[in-house]
Design an enzyme around this catalytic site. Sequence first.
Site, PDB file in Angstrom:
ATOM      1  NE  ARG A  97      -4.930  -2.621   6.055  1.00  0.00           N
ATOM      2  CZ  ARG A  97      -5.636  -2.723   4.902  1.00  0.00           C
ATOM      3  NH1 ARG A  97      -6.045  -1.642   4.275  1.00  0.00           N
ATOM      4  NH2 ARG A  97      -5.843  -3.998   4.576  1.00  0.00           N
ATOM      5  CE1 TYR A 157      -6.178 -12.660   0.991  1.00  0.00           C
ATOM      6  CE2 TYR A 157      -4.890 -10.715   0.325  1.00  0.00           C
ATOM      7  CZ  TYR A 157      -5.515 -11.514   1.228  1.00  0.00           C
ATOM      8  OH  TYR A 157      -5.190 -11.053   2.758  1.00  0.00           O
ATOM      9  CG  HIS A 183      -1.874  -0.956   1.363  1.00  0.00           C
ATOM     10  ND1 HIS A 183      -2.518  -1.440   2.484  1.00  0.00           N
ATOM     11  CD2 HIS A 183      -2.243  -1.912   0.545  1.00  0.00           C
ATOM     12  CE1 HIS A 183      -3.269  -2.701   2.155  1.00  0.00           C
ATOM     13  NE2 HIS A 183      -3.164  -2.733   0.869  1.00  0.00           N
ATOM     14  CE  LYS A 199      -3.044 -12.479   5.822  1.00  0.00           C
ATOM     15  NZ  LYS A 199      -3.806 -11.200   5.184  1.00  0.00           N
TER      16      LYS A 199
HETATM   17  P1  FBP Z   1      -4.382  -6.228   6.935  1.00  0.00           P
HETATM   18  O1  FBP Z   1      -4.916  -6.944   8.046  1.00  0.00           O
HETATM   19  O2  FBP Z   1      -3.839  -4.999   7.384  1.00  0.00           O
HETATM   20  O3  FBP Z   1      -5.540  -6.420   6.021  1.00  0.00           O
HETATM   21  O4  FBP Z   1      -3.285  -7.018   6.377  1.00  0.00           O
HETATM   22  C1  FBP Z   1      -3.137  -8.253   5.955  1.00  0.00           C
HETATM   23  C2  FBP Z   1      -2.810  -8.302   4.538  1.00  0.00           C
HETATM   24  O5  FBP Z   1      -2.997  -9.607   3.663  1.00  0.00           O
HETATM   25  C3  FBP Z   1      -1.082  -8.009   4.420  1.00  0.00           C
HETATM   26  O6  FBP Z   1      -0.607  -8.936   4.650  1.00  0.00           O
HETATM   27  C4  FBP Z   1      -1.252  -7.337   2.842  1.00  0.00           C
HETATM   28  O7  FBP Z   1      -0.345  -6.243   2.944  1.00  0.00           O
HETATM   29  C5  FBP Z   1      -2.598  -6.665   2.938  1.00  0.00           C
HETATM   30  O8  FBP Z   1      -3.626  -7.234   3.613  1.00  0.00           O
HETATM   31  C6  FBP Z   1      -3.215  -6.702   1.673  1.00  0.00           C
HETATM   32  O9  FBP Z   1      -4.145  -5.617   1.422  1.00  0.00           O
HETATM   33  P2  FBP Z   1      -5.051  -5.671   0.072  1.00  0.00           P
HETATM   34  O10 FBP Z   1      -6.253  -6.234   0.344  1.00  0.00           O
HETATM   35  O11 FBP Z   1      -5.218  -4.392  -0.118  1.00  0.00           O
HETATM   36  O12 FBP Z   1      -4.232  -6.396  -0.980  1.00  0.00           O
END
Ligand code: FBP
Length: 243
Positions: free
Chosen positions: A222, A137, A20, A168
């Site tokens: 976060r 994701y 980010h 995850k």
């Molecule tokens: P957060 O709990 O802050 O969302 O972090 C988890 C994470 O998977 C981080 O490892 C990664 O940097 C971020 O979320 C990715 O977020 P995005 O959804 O913006 O790709």
Amino acid sequence: MSKKFAMRGVFLAYDHGLEHGPTDFTDVNVSPSYIIDIAEKAEVDALILLKGAARHYYEKKVGIPLILKLNGKTALYGGEPFSTQNTSVDEAVKLGASAVGYTVYFGSKYEKYMIREFGRIEEQAHSMGLPVVMWSYPRGTSIKDDEAPEIVAYAARAAFELGADIVKLKYPNDDSKLNWVVKSADKTKVFLAGGKKLDDKNIEEHVKKAIDAGFSGIAVGRNIWQSDDPVERIRKLKETIRY
Ligand code: FBP
């Protein structure tokens, strides 16, 4: 404190500087040493870093297991999601990692490259005795709703089929399907992703429901280090998860 890597609990994520940019940070949490301090005080189950922060801040004396994230991308890039490897399993071992992590954007135009790269990493890591964590994701123009339960369950199953030890995942938008997500992942342990900062009550409710449905923990960033009392937030999460 032992550095034995547990496949459950609270993992503290801090790879946001690449994903980010510093926009997520304040004057205080911009420093990895602040995060390591939280991780140690709260005794999280693992700390997630990229190689730069790991090289400068993660020392052998840090009692928290390290998951080294092997790929990443920036938010500056606007195309179909594509996250490529920037370091190796060998380097992860040199940096003291107990496990490695990798993001696959299933559904992206580039998923085939990430699947192939993940496959190589998974085999090498396992041959060296390191567990593998997949950030699974589904994302890109072909994914209309990445929180739809069938999409989250697909992400869970894909991680199992590709050999991840831990996956995850985003919280699906139907609580009644949480257990189906866990079943879909079969032998792969399921962790909840954190997301943008919610109020304390919201995240604990999500975690409670997920744990009741069979999730093994949360990998969160976060919601912890942007809070006023990160150690207390982790203590509450740990209570919800396993005590
Ligand atoms: P957060 O709990 O802050 O969302 O972090 C988890 C994470 O998977 C981080 O490892 C990664 O940097 C971020 O979320 C990715 O977020 P995005 O959804 O913006 O790709």
